[in-house]
Design an enzyme around this catalytic site. Sequence first.
Site, mmCIF file in Angstrom:
data_model
loop_
_atom_site.group_PDB
_atom_site.id
_atom_site.type_symbol
_atom_site.label_atom_id
_atom_site.label_comp_id
_atom_site.label_asym_id
_atom_site.label_seq_id
_atom_site.Cartn_x
_atom_site.Cartn_y
_atom_site.Cartn_z
ATOM 1 N N HIS A 127 14.557 -0.400 17.470
ATOM 2 C CA HIS A 127 14.085 0.501 18.543
ATOM 3 C C HIS A 127 12.577 0.746 18.454
ATOM 4 O O HIS A 127 12.080 1.785 18.886
ATOM 5 C CB HIS A 127 14.826 1.849 18.499
ATOM 6 N N LYS A 172 -14.584 -4.769 22.304
ATOM 7 C CA LYS A 172 -13.236 -5.300 22.506
ATOM 8 C C LYS A 172 -13.061 -6.713 21.945
ATOM 9 O O LYS A 172 -13.951 -7.552 22.025
ATOM 10 C CB LYS A 172 -12.874 -5.323 23.997
ATOM 11 N N SER A 230 -14.593 -8.440 26.238
ATOM 12 C CA SER A 230 -14.615 -7.725 27.506
ATOM 13 C C SER A 230 -15.985 -7.880 28.154
ATOM 14 O O SER A 230 -17.004 -7.916 27.467
ATOM 15 C CB SER A 230 -14.325 -6.237 27.273
#
Length: 466
Positions: free
Chosen positions: A156, A283, A277
């Site tokens: 999960h 990034k 980016s």
Amino acid sequence: MAQLWGGRFTKETDQLVYNFNASITFDQKFFKQDIKGSIAHAKMLGKQSIISNDEMESIIKGLQSIYSDVNEGKLEITSKYEDIHSFVEANLIDRIGDAGKKLHTGRSRNDQVALDMRLYVRDEISEIEEELLLLIKELHKIMKDNLYTFMPGFTHLQKAQPVTFAHHVGAYLEMFKRDLSRMQDIYSRMNYCPLGAGALAGTTYPLDREYTASLLDFNGPTLNSMDSVSDRDYVIELLSALSTIQMHLSRFSEEIIIWNSNEYQFVELDDAYSTGSSIMPQKKNPDIAELVRGKCGRVYGALTSMLTTMKGIPLAYNKDMQEDKELTFDAIDTVKGCIMLFRGMISTMKLNKETMERSAMNGFTNATDAADYLVKKGVPFRDAHGIIGRLVLYCIDKDKSIDQLSLEELKEIDPTFENDIYDAISLKTCVDKRITLGAPGPSVMQQVIDKNEAYIASLTLDKANY
């Protein structure tokens, strides 16, 4: 317009109709298979004295010269021709004259295209098998190198129990082994030759279909001429198997994307498999993993389209079946490209092993082992479960992991705890004592690695012999 038909027609095909009907823009992809199949057909016609030996030799030499000229760039496949079959036959007739007109004896475009597609798919299956084997080898290497690289296992998306990176990667290795097995199954099931089926009802010529099949390395000829020209089961099976491969790649890519995030920092992707980016200089994006994940829908689309196309087609051949090619070609190219890029990405990926181990400790992945510890001291399991639940709540409140608690703190929760609890819940102990085959314990993991070693060796030997 170079077409293989026309005698029954009194006017030219409308140009828009011709363009809509033509397949040369995509079926030129199996130019090699069309030449190969035509050479085998010519040899069979010569063997059966349906054409003379001189005609057979002339046809074969003509086909070989066309093949060479296309490969060397001396001859261009253009939209002047309706399909790859008309391109080959028209050029053959231009080169050798009337003998070239005899190549199509005892053959229809229906069984010809059925043959070409089978040959193409068969060749591509072999290439996909090779790519899967290389990926399996890379995963096998990662497993061998990370028997003691501890990390949290999840259910999960919640931390559950401690495992190793070798164990986690081994799950995907099993998936790709099944994928390779599916490829082998499809190859075996589809490896029968449809040539000689004619348009749908065979032919009156004394063809030797067994001979043709043997020339093309098929297991034998197909046994029903109507099924031969209208069967696309093998294409659907391939697209289904490709969808499963892509799904497995997508699942693994999703995990790598998560692991590569600032929140996890389990892995760092190599610069060669990342992008930046245009506005945010900090990034480093996992674009390859994201694209592999994204292209899963593209491959699913091909499978759904093919199933939908085939669902309402009566026997035998119908033009709808021409839709199989672009879908299949694109799906094959997509999956092969994704396997290659994915393999390069994981082979250059850096593991932050200390971060992974710390995450396993801080996520109470050893809680089950702590409960087992109490059970072995005589505490009923249900009671032990409740005790450890209270212990976890205490740890959360104190912002500590279980192993960071003092013995006094542990005894306040339950007096059964002794000094040996710390060894019992260490990550190494938690992993080492899981010794059922298939578990992450290094002793049983080594057995799996040995089995995979033998599996890879057998596949490599099979390829060498092939």
